[in-house]
Write a protein that holds these residues in place. Structure first.
Motif, short mmCIF file in Angstrom:
data_model
loop_
_atom_site.label_atom_id
_atom_site.label_comp_id
_atom_site.label_asym_id
_atom_site.label_seq_id
_atom_site.Cartn_x
_atom_site.Cartn_y
_atom_site.Cartn_z
N GLU A 215 8.04 -10.86 -8.53
CA GLU A 215 6.79 -11.41 -7.99
C GLU A 215 5.68 -11.25 -9.00
O GLU A 215 5.54 -10.21 -9.63
N LEU A 216 4.87 -12.30 -9.13
CA LEU A 216 3.68 -12.23 -9.97
C LEU A 216 2.49 -12.75 -9.17
O LEU A 216 2.61 -13.74 -8.46
N GLY A 217 1.34 -12.08 -9.33
CA GLY A 217 0.29 -12.22 -8.35
C GLY A 217 0.67 -11.24 -7.25
O GLY A 217 1.65 -10.49 -7.37
N SER A 218 -0.05 -11.23 -6.16
CA SER A 218 0.29 -10.30 -5.09
C SER A 218 -0.01 -10.94 -3.74
O SER A 218 -1.15 -11.32 -3.46
N VAL A 219 1.03 -11.08 -2.92
CA VAL A 219 0.89 -11.66 -1.58
C VAL A 219 0.44 -10.56 -0.63
O VAL A 219 1.16 -9.58 -0.43
N PRO A 220 -0.75 -10.69 -0.02
CA PRO A 220 -1.25 -9.63 0.85
C PRO A 220 -0.56 -9.61 2.20
O PRO A 220 0.18 -10.54 2.56
N TYR A 221 -0.81 -8.54 2.95
CA TYR A 221 -0.31 -8.38 4.31
C TYR A 221 -1.48 -8.47 5.29
O TYR A 221 -2.54 -7.88 5.03
N GLN A 222 -1.27 -9.16 6.40
CA GLN A 222 -2.32 -9.18 7.43
C GLN A 222 -2.48 -7.81 8.06
O GLN A 222 -3.58 -7.40 8.40
N GLU A 223 -1.36 -7.07 8.17
CA GLU A 223 -1.41 -5.71 8.71
C GLU A 223 -0.21 -4.94 8.20
O GLU A 223 0.81 -5.52 7.83
N GLY A 224 -0.34 -3.63 8.11
CA GLY A 224 0.80 -2.78 7.84
C GLY A 224 0.89 -2.20 6.46
O GLY A 224 1.46 -1.12 6.29
N ARG A 225 0.36 -2.86 5.45
CA ARG A 225 0.45 -2.33 4.09
C ARG A 225 -0.88 -2.57 3.37
O ARG A 225 -1.01 -3.44 2.50
N ASP A 226 -1.86 -1.77 3.74
CA ASP A 226 -3.21 -1.97 3.25
C ASP A 226 -3.35 -1.74 1.74
O ASP A 226 -4.32 -2.19 1.13
N HIS A 227 -2.39 -1.03 1.15
CA HIS A 227 -2.48 -0.75 -0.29
C HIS A 227 -2.06 -1.95 -1.14
O HIS A 227 -2.30 -1.96 -2.35
N ILE A 228 -1.46 -2.97 -0.53
CA ILE A 228 -1.03 -4.14 -1.28
C ILE A 228 -2.24 -5.04 -1.52
O ILE A 228 -2.91 -5.47 -0.59
N LYS A 229 -2.50 -5.35 -2.78
CA LYS A 229 -3.67 -6.16 -3.11
C LYS A 229 -3.42 -7.64 -2.84
O LYS A 229 -2.29 -8.07 -2.62
#
Length: 279
Positions: free
Chosen positions: A133-147
């Motif tokens: 993966e390149l870039g970063s797909v965010p999460y609506q909930e559950g993994r707040d540390h993912i940009k």
């Protein structure tokens, strides 16, 4: 039959359709999804996510899913979803997963390339396909540390050329774990990414994308769509309804069995939506 992404993605990415990658959390989901794929005579990808890795371990999940994939009348990939630790990726490869994802999207580009390349070299040596993966797909909930970070087309070119991956997950407005569709997809950015690399592309967060946009996206060079939330909702809501109707019953397997038809129906909807439209 058990296959890898490399058996499916070149054709899927160049066609007017794509293959869904469905998160599975137990034997019921796997049975329902494979049954849906067999009924429609379409390939499917079974994905094991971080939650299941943490709960059961890759060895247990491989032991459950691999026999089912091998016995299926349609091509089935057994895939390790978002994994940030090489040690777990190597365990999954050793356990028999036919495909793995090393997710270095939170790392600087050079480190992402270096670590992904090491995984790709090891995986390819034993015939296992690799997603990065390149870039970063965010999460609506559950993994707040993912940009949340769009994929940069020039970095995508460099990453695709140097990392050794087989398929590239991108961030173009898609969001993980949305319960309603509405993620705005940046199609001009997708145009640039497709011009920058010839690799098959992957979209995560399919539940959050409108059906109209999915119909557009599947005709592009996207070979794989990750699907989780809509399947979990179908299964969970069916279990909830069954339990409300029969409050004196308590066996897990009884209620799971009641809910499997709803899950299979939703899997068939997703498979049909993402398949190439019949002329």
């Amino acid at each position: 039959m058990l296959v890898t992404l490399n058996d499916l993605m070149p054709e899927a990415a160049s066609s007017q359709g794509a293959v869904p990658c469905c998160n599975v959390f137990g034997i019921e989901e796997a049975q329902a999804i494979i049954a849906a794929a067999e009924e429609l005579n379409l390939p499917v990808i079974l994905a094991v996510n971080k939650d299941m890795v943490d709960l059961a371990g890759v060895e247990s999940m491989a032991g459950m899913l691999l026999p089912m994939a091998r016995a299926s009348s349609v091509p089935v990939v057994v895939h390790l979803d978002h994994c940030y630790e090489e040690a777990i990726v190597y365990r999954a490869i050793h356990a028999g997963f036919s495909s793995v994802m090393f997710d270095g999207s939170q790392l600087p580009l050079e480190e992402n390339i270096r670590r992904t390349r090491a995984v790709a070299d090891a995986a390819h040596a034993v015939g296992v396909s690799v997603e990065g993966e390149l870039g970063s797909v965010p999460y609506q909930e559950g993994r707040d540390h993912i940009k949340s970070e769009f994929t940069d087309p020039e970095e995508a070119r460099i990453y695709a050329e140097q990392s050794g991956i087989d398929v590239l997950a991108i961030s173009v407005g898609n969001v993980h774990r949305m319960t309603e569709a509405g993620s705005p997809i940046n199609f001009p950015l997708l145009d640039e990414i497709e011009s920058a690399t010839s690799l098959p592309l992957v979209i995560h967060g399919t539940t959050g994308i409108t059906e109209a946009d999915l119909r557009k996206l599947k005709t592009r060079r996207i070979g794989k769509f990750n699907v989780g939330t809509t399947l979990r909702m179908a299964f969970g809501n069916a279990i909830r309804e069954a339990m409300a109707e029969e409050p004196n019953k308590f066996d897990k397997q009884y209620f799971a069995g009641k809910a499997i038809p709803a899950l299979k129906q939703e899997a068939m909807r997703v498979l049909t939506l993402l398949a190439a439209d019949k002329e």
